[in-house]
Design a protein around this motif. Structure first.
Motif, mmCIF file in Angstrom:
data_model
loop_
_atom_site.group_PDB
_atom_site.id
_atom_site.type_symbol
_atom_site.label_atom_id
_atom_site.label_comp_id
_atom_site.label_asym_id
_atom_site.label_seq_id
_atom_site.Cartn_x
_atom_site.Cartn_y
_atom_site.Cartn_z
ATOM 1 N N LEU A 98 0.835 -1.208 0.000
ATOM 2 C CA LEU A 98 0.000 0.000 0.000
ATOM 3 C C LEU A 98 0.870 1.259 0.000
ATOM 4 O O LEU A 98 0.580 2.224 -0.721
ATOM 5 C CB LEU A 98 -0.925 0.004 1.216
ATOM 6 C CG LEU A 98 -1.798 1.253 1.381
ATOM 7 C CD1 LEU A 98 -2.799 1.361 0.227
ATOM 8 C CD2 LEU A 98 -2.527 1.221 2.726
ATOM 9 N N ALA A 153 -7.783 -1.294 2.716
ATOM 10 C CA ALA A 153 -7.276 -0.152 1.942
ATOM 11 C C ALA A 153 -6.810 -0.580 0.555
ATOM 12 O O ALA A 153 -6.924 0.185 -0.411
ATOM 13 C CB ALA A 153 -6.128 0.519 2.696
ATOM 14 N N LEU A 154 -6.285 -1.800 0.444
ATOM 15 C CA LEU A 154 -5.884 -2.314 -0.867
ATOM 16 C C LEU A 154 -7.087 -2.792 -1.656
ATOM 17 O O LEU A 154 -7.173 -2.572 -2.873
ATOM 18 C CB LEU A 154 -4.874 -3.459 -0.707
ATOM 19 C CG LEU A 154 -3.435 -3.049 -0.408
ATOM 20 C CD1 LEU A 154 -2.584 -4.270 -0.082
ATOM 21 C CD2 LEU A 154 -2.828 -2.276 -1.585
ATOM 22 N N SER A 158 -10.080 -1.649 -1.699
ATOM 23 C CA SER A 158 -10.803 -0.518 -2.277
ATOM 24 C C SER A 158 -10.082 0.062 -3.492
ATOM 25 O O SER A 158 -10.709 0.647 -4.374
ATOM 26 C CB SER A 158 -11.002 0.576 -1.222
ATOM 27 O OG SER A 158 -9.743 1.096 -0.800
ATOM 28 N N ARG A 159 -8.760 -0.117 -3.547
ATOM 29 C CA ARG A 159 -7.977 0.402 -4.671
ATOM 30 C C ARG A 159 -7.888 -0.574 -5.839
ATOM 31 O O ARG A 159 -7.678 -0.167 -6.982
ATOM 32 C CB ARG A 159 -6.554 0.756 -4.201
ATOM 33 C CG ARG A 159 -6.486 2.002 -3.315
ATOM 34 C CD ARG A 159 -5.166 2.044 -2.545
ATOM 35 N NE ARG A 159 -4.969 3.301 -1.844
ATOM 36 C CZ ARG A 159 -5.557 3.627 -0.691
ATOM 37 N NH1 ARG A 159 -6.420 2.777 -0.131
ATOM 38 N NH2 ARG A 159 -5.305 4.788 -0.110
ATOM 39 N N LEU A 160 -8.013 -1.872 -5.549
ATOM 40 C CA LEU A 160 -7.697 -2.889 -6.554
ATOM 41 C C LEU A 160 -8.907 -3.637 -7.095
ATOM 42 O O LEU A 160 -8.753 -4.518 -7.938
ATOM 43 C CB LEU A 160 -6.694 -3.900 -5.969
ATOM 44 C CG LEU A 160 -5.366 -3.314 -5.474
ATOM 45 C CD1 LEU A 160 -4.455 -4.426 -4.958
ATOM 46 C CD2 LEU A 160 -4.669 -2.527 -6.570
ATOM 47 N N GLN A 193 -6.507 0.138 -15.554
ATOM 48 C CA GLN A 193 -6.637 -0.058 -14.110
ATOM 49 C C GLN A 193 -5.400 -0.750 -13.546
ATOM 50 O O GLN A 193 -4.621 -1.363 -14.286
ATOM 51 C CB GLN A 193 -7.912 -0.836 -13.795
ATOM 52 C CG GLN A 193 -7.988 -2.213 -14.425
ATOM 53 C CD GLN A 193 -9.347 -2.861 -14.233
ATOM 54 O OE1 GLN A 193 -10.036 -2.631 -13.250
ATOM 55 N NE2 GLN A 193 -9.745 -3.677 -15.201
ATOM 56 N N GLN A 210 0.488 8.968 -5.858
ATOM 57 C CA GLN A 210 0.336 10.308 -5.280
ATOM 58 C C GLN A 210 1.500 11.224 -5.653
ATOM 59 O O GLN A 210 1.596 12.351 -5.168
ATOM 60 C CB GLN A 210 0.217 10.210 -3.754
ATOM 61 C CG GLN A 210 -1.086 9.568 -3.299
ATOM 62 C CD GLN A 210 -1.150 9.359 -1.789
ATOM 63 O OE1 GLN A 210 -0.184 9.597 -1.069
ATOM 64 N NE2 GLN A 210 -2.302 8.914 -1.311
ATOM 65 N N TYR A 220 2.302 1.689 -3.434
ATOM 66 C CA TYR A 220 1.187 2.071 -4.306
ATOM 67 C C TYR A 220 0.873 3.561 -4.134
ATOM 68 O O TYR A 220 0.757 4.307 -5.112
ATOM 69 C CB TYR A 220 -0.032 1.207 -3.961
ATOM 70 C CG TYR A 220 -1.251 1.441 -4.821
ATOM 71 C CD1 TYR A 220 -1.546 0.593 -5.884
ATOM 72 C CD2 TYR A 220 -2.129 2.496 -4.561
ATOM 73 C CE1 TYR A 220 -2.680 0.793 -6.672
ATOM 74 C CE2 TYR A 220 -3.251 2.711 -5.343
ATOM 75 C CZ TYR A 220 -3.524 1.854 -6.391
ATOM 76 O OH TYR A 220 -4.634 2.055 -7.173
ATOM 77 N N ASN A 221 0.746 3.996 -2.887
ATOM 78 C CA ASN A 221 0.415 5.400 -2.625
ATOM 79 C C ASN A 221 1.534 6.334 -3.078
ATOM 80 O O ASN A 221 1.270 7.399 -3.651
ATOM 81 C CB ASN A 221 0.129 5.604 -1.141
ATOM 82 C CG ASN A 221 -1.216 5.027 -0.719
ATOM 83 O OD1 ASN A 221 -2.085 4.769 -1.567
ATOM 84 N ND2 ASN A 221 -1.400 4.803 0.570
#
Length: 436
Positions: free
Chosen positions: A275, A312-313, A315-317, A332, A283, A278-279
């Motif tokens: 995460l 948290a992952l 929701s992103r993946l 994506q 970002q 990824y962020n």
């Protein structure tokens, strides 16, 4: 059809595939059925060239071609002037640890650094020397000295100051020690001190286990460890870009080994590190970095042990809800590798036959009709629909060619009829692993 395949590539392709592994070089000559994925990847590479960063998850079942895709991405990225590196997650290599397993992953990454002139890896020293030559030229220009003069031992301080100043501009965490070690590498490079160069490389690759030993050998205060290795990867990314490369691409395969971590807290820490990366990438906290992670559907979607167990992952993946098998969204973060069609496998076997003949300077009497017969036989065997993977199809086909090359009198139809299907999937049934 073979294009510009080189003898070294042909040998690597045949030998690796016969051994059941993906070749490090030459994979572009056997790439079929992945045009859309590669085109999407090329688009993403352009974004990373322009200063963005990216994380992609390549998801597919066992034998679906994830490792092949990682090597194909390497080939494509190297041609786009990226520095690339491959590493596998294993029980001893992971993203988060407190017992050396994270820095072991870092060391594997640094060992496998590749560039266009060194596509098989081991390019870290080449890159350092290229950067040092640029530093020498920069120091000469700043000081008004000729490049051959500034190389002299009595001007070492000029070079050292320039290296430290340059390193400080392109590094964040651990910049001082990083610069000091690069300076030591320079001194070993100029003085032809092989041991000093080896010590500096050893530090840069995370191979010192104690600060005491590193201080004795190099005079540094810190070492690369489980806590700071990711910062060092970001430092190297900036250094590679400063040399003139497009960016740094890191491919991490066998992510199922993170899923297999038995302790829930440790598994979550590894997902937390994913995460964080990824962020950072999405970002804009890091530039010119491209991270690819390959794993199974279980690794991604299992809500007890997979990435989806970390909210948290998840929701992103989660997959674009409007995507279908016919309408794909390649922009994506998660890209699912669908199985090759029979037509694509046919083309792949045609290509392999040509590479095999080229490699052995022969012409095996196997034509398109024989390839069709081989495919009909192998795909109609009991268990084929459940167990058969492209890896096994390729290896069986090459085994047939290998026997016919060495024993031309052999009946090829009997060879094809004798093929048996085996279950090559991991014996451990991951779905039934209990939480510890």
């Amino acid at each position: 059809m073979l294009g510009d395949i080189k003898p070294k590539e042909a040998t690597a392709v045949i030998n690796s595939l016969l051994g059941g592994v993906v070749p490090k070089i030459g994979v572009q000559h056997i790439a079929v059925g992945r045009t859309a994925e590669v085109n999407a990847f090329l688009s993403a590479l352009e974004d990373v060239k322009n200063g963005h960063s990216m994380v992609k998850f390549w998801i597919g079942d066992f034998g679906s071609g994830k490792s092949f895709m990682m090597h194909l991405l390497n080939t494509v990225a190297i041609k786009q002037k990226f520095v690339v590196a491959n590493a596998d997650f294993t029980p001893e290599n992971r993203l988060y640890a407190n017992d050396g397993k994270a820095v072991a992953l870092y060391t594997a990454i640094m060992d496998n650094i590749a560039i266009q002139t060194r596509p098989e890896g081991g390019a870290l020293a080449v890159l350092l020397e290229k950067w040092i030559e640029q530093a020498i030229a920069g120091a000469a220009q700043e000081s008004g000295l000729a490049p051959d003069v500034v190389r002299q031992p009595d001007h070492t301080d000029v070079i050292r100051r320039h290296i430290m100043r340059t390193i400080n501009n392109i590094t964040e965490v651990g910049g001082f020690d990083f610069g000091l070690v690069v300076t030591k590498y320079y001194e070993g490079y100029i003085q032809d001190d092989e041991q000093l160069r080896k010590n500096a490389l050893r530090w840069l690759k995370g191979e010192y286990s104690t600060k005491t030993e590193a201080r004795q050998d190099l005079g540094v205060r810190e070492i690369i460890d489980d806590q700071n290795f990711y910062d060092m990867l970001k430092n190297f990314c900036k250094l590679f870009v400063s040399i003139g490369y497009s960016g740094f691409m890191i491919n991490l395969d066998e992510a199922i080994n993170l899923y297999k971590i038995s302790t829930g807290a440790m598994r979550e820490k590894n997902y937390e590190k994913i995460l964080s990366i990824y962020n950072d990438c999405f970002q804009g906290k890091v530039a010119h970095l491209f991270v690819n992670i390959a794993g199974t559907q279980e690794f991604l979607e299992n809500e007890r042990r997979g990435l989806f167990s970390y909210q948290a992952l998840k929701s992103r993946l989660e997959t674009n809800k409007f995507e279908t098998a016919g309408v794909r969204d390649f922009a994506q973060p998660v890209l699912r590798l669908l199985p090759l069609s029979h037509t694509e496998i046919f083309v792949l076997l045609q290509n392999l036959k040509q590479i095999f003949d080229f490699n052995y300077k022969t012409s095996i009497p196997v034509d398109d009709n024989d390839i069709r017969l081989f495919m009909e036989e192998i795909f109609n065997k009991p268990g084929a629909s459940e167990f058969l993977t492209p890896r096994e199809v390729i290896r069986d086909f090459l085994h047939v060619l290998s026997i016919l090359r060495q024993h031309p009198e052999t009946d090829k139809r009997k060879l094809i009829n004798d093929i048996e299907i085996t279950d090559e999937r991991p014996q451990e049934s991951l779905k039934h692993i209990e939480e510890i």
